[in-house]
Design a protein around this motif. Structure first.
Motif, PDB file in Angstrom:
ATOM      1  N   THR A 178       0.843  -1.175   0.000  1.00 59.62           N
ATOM      2  CA  THR A 178       0.000   0.000   0.000  1.00 59.62           C
ATOM      3  C   THR A 178       0.885   1.235   0.000  1.00 59.62           C
ATOM      4  OG1 THR A 178      -1.866   1.096   1.086  1.00 59.62           O
ATOM      5  CG2 THR A 178      -0.222   0.095   2.521  1.00 59.62           C
ATOM      6  N   ALA A 227      -1.315  -3.464 -12.129  1.00 54.54           N
ATOM      7  CA  ALA A 227      -2.056  -3.209 -10.887  1.00 54.54           C
ATOM      8  C   ALA A 227      -2.428  -1.734 -10.756  1.00 54.54           C
ATOM      9  CB  ALA A 227      -1.244  -3.656  -9.682  1.00 54.54           C
ATOM     10  N   PRO A 257      -5.020  -0.187  -8.202  1.00 54.53           N
ATOM     11  CA  PRO A 257      -6.043  -0.387  -7.179  1.00 54.53           C
ATOM     12  C   PRO A 257      -7.129   0.681  -7.143  1.00 54.53           C
ATOM     13  CG  PRO A 257      -3.960   0.224  -6.167  1.00 54.53           C
ATOM     14  CD  PRO A 257      -3.704   0.000  -7.630  1.00 54.53           C
ATOM     15  N   ASN A 295      -9.945  -0.400  -9.366  1.00 60.58           N
ATOM     16  CA  ASN A 295     -10.499  -1.732  -9.123  1.00 60.58           C
ATOM     17  C   ASN A 295     -11.070  -1.871  -7.718  1.00 60.58           C
ATOM     18  OD1 ASN A 295      -9.787  -3.142 -11.658  1.00 60.58           O
ATOM     19  ND2 ASN A 295      -7.737  -2.552 -11.055  1.00 60.58           N
ATOM     20  N   VAL A 312      -8.528  -2.603  -4.253  1.00 58.76           N
ATOM     21  CA  VAL A 312      -7.692  -3.772  -3.982  1.00 58.76           C
ATOM     22  C   VAL A 312      -7.474  -4.557  -5.271  1.00 58.76           C
ATOM     23  CG1 VAL A 312      -7.486  -5.923  -2.683  1.00 58.76           C
ATOM     24  CG2 VAL A 312      -8.635  -3.959  -1.649  1.00 58.76           C
ATOM     25  N   VAL A 313      -6.210  -4.936  -5.532  1.00 55.75           N
ATOM     26  CA  VAL A 313      -5.879  -5.760  -6.688  1.00 55.75           C
ATOM     27  C   VAL A 313      -5.033  -6.936  -6.210  1.00 55.75           C
ATOM     28  CG1 VAL A 313      -4.696  -5.860  -8.903  1.00 55.75           C
ATOM     29  CG2 VAL A 313      -5.893  -3.791  -8.251  1.00 55.75           C
ATOM     30  N   VAL A 361      -3.128  -2.456  -2.330  1.00 55.57           N
ATOM     31  CA  VAL A 361      -4.287  -1.800  -1.726  1.00 55.57           C
ATOM     32  C   VAL A 361      -4.132  -0.289  -1.810  1.00 55.57           C
ATOM     33  CG1 VAL A 361      -5.609  -1.542   0.405  1.00 55.57           C
ATOM     34  CG2 VAL A 361      -4.541  -3.739  -0.143  1.00 55.57           C
ATOM     35  N   HIS A 362      -5.173   0.360  -2.316  1.00 57.47           N
ATOM     36  CA  HIS A 362      -5.194   1.819  -2.347  1.00 57.47           C
ATOM     37  C   HIS A 362      -5.462   2.317  -0.933  1.00 57.47           C
ATOM     38  CE1 HIS A 362      -5.775   5.869  -3.765  1.00 57.47           C
ATOM     39  NE2 HIS A 362      -6.954   5.912  -3.174  1.00 57.47           N
TER      40      HIS A 362
END
Length: 91
Positions: free
Chosen positions: A3, A36, A38, A41, A44-45, A59-60
């Motif tokens: 993150t 990726a 995030p 999406n 979370v990817v 994770v964003h």
């Protein structure tokens, strides 16, 4: 879980970290890792290979939401805590 700016924003960092973690069941999917995003999406990817025993997530971070929640708790006190009676969720 990756993150923030460095791990969340760098496929190279994720690859470098994960390539030595195979003994823990980590297997990174190169294409998923490279693509990726995030924020696009749901925050979370999963960048793991489908057969991996251990999931690797990008994770964003939601710093703004966490700050708003803590400010609300500070202003309103313990009843503003999530799950408390009368608590209003912070979007």
């Amino acid at each position: 879980m990756f993150t923030g700016g460095i791990g969340g924003g760098s496929a190279l960092v994720r690859r470098s970290v994960c390539e030595v973690l195979g003994f823990m069941g980590v297997a990174l999917d190169a294409a998923r890792n490279a693509d990726a995003r995030p924020t696009a999406n749901g925050g979370v990817v999963d960048v793991s290979e489908s057969h991996a025993r251990t999931r690797v997530l990008v994770v964003h971070p939601a710093e703004e939401r966490m700050i708003a929640r803590e400010v609300t708790r500070g202003i309103e006190g313990p009843p503003a805590a999530p799950g408390s009676a009368g608590a209003l969720p912070v979007p």
